[in-house]
Motif scaffolding. Structure first.
Motif, PDB file in Angstrom:
ATOM      1  N   CYS A  21      77.156 -21.412 -24.962  1.00 61.76           N
ATOM      2  CA  CYS A  21      77.945 -20.205 -24.718  1.00 61.76           C
ATOM      3  C   CYS A  21      79.335 -20.356 -25.303  1.00 61.76           C
ATOM      4  CB  CYS A  21      78.055 -19.955 -23.217  1.00 61.76           C
ATOM      5  SG  CYS A  21      76.484 -19.534 -22.467  1.00 61.76           S
ATOM      6  N   THR A  27      81.352 -21.801 -18.517  1.00 58.67           N
ATOM      7  CA  THR A  27      80.108 -22.288 -17.946  1.00 58.67           C
ATOM      8  C   THR A  27      80.362 -23.609 -17.247  1.00 58.67           C
ATOM      9  OG1 THR A  27      78.800 -21.239 -19.661  1.00 58.67           O
ATOM     10  CG2 THR A  27      77.764 -23.035 -18.467  1.00 58.67           C
ATOM     11  N   ARG A 127      71.941 -22.387 -15.069  1.00 58.96           N
ATOM     12  CA  ARG A 127      73.325 -22.522 -15.523  1.00 58.96           C
ATOM     13  C   ARG A 127      74.147 -21.391 -14.916  1.00 58.96           C
ATOM     14  NH1 ARG A 127      74.146 -22.513 -21.893  1.00 58.96           N
ATOM     15  NH2 ARG A 127      72.863 -20.637 -21.631  1.00 58.96           N
ATOM     16  N   THR A 129      77.615 -19.305 -15.007  1.00 58.74           N
ATOM     17  CA  THR A 129      78.697 -18.971 -15.930  1.00 58.74           C
ATOM     18  C   THR A 129      79.644 -17.982 -15.272  1.00 58.74           C
ATOM     19  OG1 THR A 129      77.306 -19.334 -17.875  1.00 58.74           O
ATOM     20  CG2 THR A 129      79.263 -17.973 -18.176  1.00 58.74           C
ATOM     21  N   ALA A 165      73.898 -27.386 -17.048  1.00 53.55           N
ATOM     22  CA  ALA A 165      74.180 -26.685 -18.293  1.00 53.55           C
ATOM     23  C   ALA A 165      73.324 -27.216 -19.429  1.00 53.55           C
ATOM     24  CB  ALA A 165      75.662 -26.823 -18.646  1.00 53.55           C
ATOM     25  N   PRO A 168      69.280 -24.848 -20.207  1.00 57.84           N
ATOM     26  CA  PRO A 168      68.980 -23.942 -19.086  1.00 57.84           C
ATOM     27  C   PRO A 168      67.874 -22.951 -19.441  1.00 57.84           C
ATOM     28  CG  PRO A 168      70.952 -23.235 -20.196  1.00 57.84           C
ATOM     29  CD  PRO A 168      70.594 -24.555 -20.815  1.00 57.84           C
ATOM     30  N   ASP A 171      69.978 -18.226 -16.386  1.00 54.98           N
ATOM     31  CA  ASP A 171      71.434 -18.077 -16.434  1.00 54.98           C
ATOM     32  C   ASP A 171      71.885 -17.101 -15.369  1.00 54.98           C
ATOM     33  OD1 ASP A 171      73.081 -19.289 -18.923  1.00 54.98           O
ATOM     34  OD2 ASP A 171      70.972 -19.026 -19.463  1.00 54.98           O
ATOM     35  N   ILE A 190      72.342 -16.058 -25.226  1.00 52.99           N
ATOM     36  CA  ILE A 190      71.592 -16.703 -24.150  1.00 52.99           C
ATOM     37  C   ILE A 190      70.102 -16.422 -24.277  1.00 52.99           C
ATOM     38  CG2 ILE A 190      71.169 -16.624 -21.651  1.00 52.99           C
ATOM     39  CD1 ILE A 190      74.157 -16.210 -21.263  1.00 52.99           C
ATOM     40  N   ILE A 228      67.819 -14.108 -16.554  1.00 58.76           N
ATOM     41  CA  ILE A 228      69.264 -13.957 -16.576  1.00 58.76           C
ATOM     42  C   ILE A 228      69.648 -12.972 -15.473  1.00 58.76           C
ATOM     43  CG2 ILE A 228      69.128 -12.151 -18.358  1.00 58.76           C
ATOM     44  CD1 ILE A 228      71.885 -13.132 -19.365  1.00 58.76           C
TER      45      ILE A 228
END
Length: 316
Positions: A21, A27, A127, A129, A165, A168, A171, A190, A228
């Protein structure tokens, strides 16, 4: 009263290796209640726009109103919310074997449709963020809430879930209004190959949508391998935690909401804000080895009835 706006979408996309990212986001998958001396210095939070400030005030009022009505319950259900094995089986069928949205004309439209049983079959590497507007103290609290809850989800489903991280496949983004609107490049990075419909659903998320999650599989597979989720950074504590609970649980494979599910967070009536004892049973059922990814409602229902009877007893 309209539902809180928790949204769950499922989709299919060819996945390739992910790049790291970048941009105005941070993150950090470290989980600890206290700052660590070896952690890089956190940049000074970016001042939010007037619109983001107004959004924060709006959701503070929404939370106060809901709590004043006795909603967003965090007690998991009790004597006032009894349910039978038949109730559990019916609710599982509606929540796990139907979808809440369909793609139509380049948009995601709210329309319930029959689906197949979907779930993860391997470890989840999550992960977390944060947008740069989020101060470190808030990040620490969010990390700990996510860590506590993923341990609970892992215990219920048997799916290993680790915050990391490194490579991943799930997310979780905490973004304010400004950051979310500008997050298109990050989202495409992502999830390579993600549709523009999905990107727009995130970047143009209306105020009525409090948080959302997309879960993906390859082609026609019924096994998830990518997800996500987005949570509004403007949310106060109760709404924020309710978003974590619902979106992460729905991404495990409980993709639909049902007005008859009670006591449950998979219901847009706002009564419960956190995962209930009923919902724990739904997750245990979803990952019972007797049920298989790809099963239809007709194929799964006899097994669902059997499992519900074992978990609850009584009427089935």
């Amino acid at each position: 009263m309209r539902g809180l706006g928790f949204k769950t979408f499922v989709g299919a996309v060819g996945l390739v290796a992910l790049a790291g990212c970048e941009g105005t986001f941070s993150t950090d998958a470290v989980v600890t209640p206290r700052p660590r001396p070896d952690r890089p210095v956190t940049p000074t939070p970016t001042p939010p726009s007037a619109e983001s400030v107004a959004m924060r005030g709006h959701f503070a009022r929404v939370e106060r109103d809901l709590l004043a009505q006795g909603l967003l319950r965090a007690d998991g259900g009790g004597p006032d919310t009894p349910f039978t094995a038949r109730d559990l089986a019916e609710n599982f069928t509606k929540v796990a074997l139907f979808d809440e949205y369909i793609a139509e004309g380049g948009q995601l439209v709210a329309r319930t449709s029959a689906s197949k049983l979907r779930r993860w079959d391997g470890p989840i590497r999550m992960r977390v963020t944060f947008g740069e507007s989020i101060p470190e103290a808030r990040r620490e609290s969010d990390r700990q809430d996510v860590a506590d809850y993923t341990r609970r989800l892992s215990g219920l489903t048997g799916v290993p879930i680790r915050l990391t991280a490194a490579s991943p496949n799930f997310d979780l983004l905490f973004l304010n209004e400004d950051e979310r609107r500008a997050s298109g490049p990050l989202i495409r990075q992502i999830i390579p190959g993600i549709s523009e419909t999905a990107v727009t659903t995130i970047t143009a998320m209306p105020r009525s949508t409090f948080c959302l999650v997309f879960a993906f599989s390859d082609g026609q597979s019924a096994t998830y391998n990518r997800a996500i989720a987005v949570v509004r950074a403007e949310h106060p504590d109760a709404l924020r935690l309710s978003c974590i609970h619902e979106e992460l649980a729905q991404a495990m494979g409980l993709a639909n909401d049902s007005p008859t599910a009670r006591p449950s967070i998979f219901n847009d009536d706002e009564e419960f804000g956190l995962l209930t004892t009923h919902d724990e049973l739904l997750l245990r059922m979803l990952y019972d080895p007797r049920l298989k990814p790809g099963m239809t409602s007709a194929e799964a229902r006899p097994i669902i009835d059997q499992i519900a009877g074992e978990l609850v007893g009584g009427e089935s």
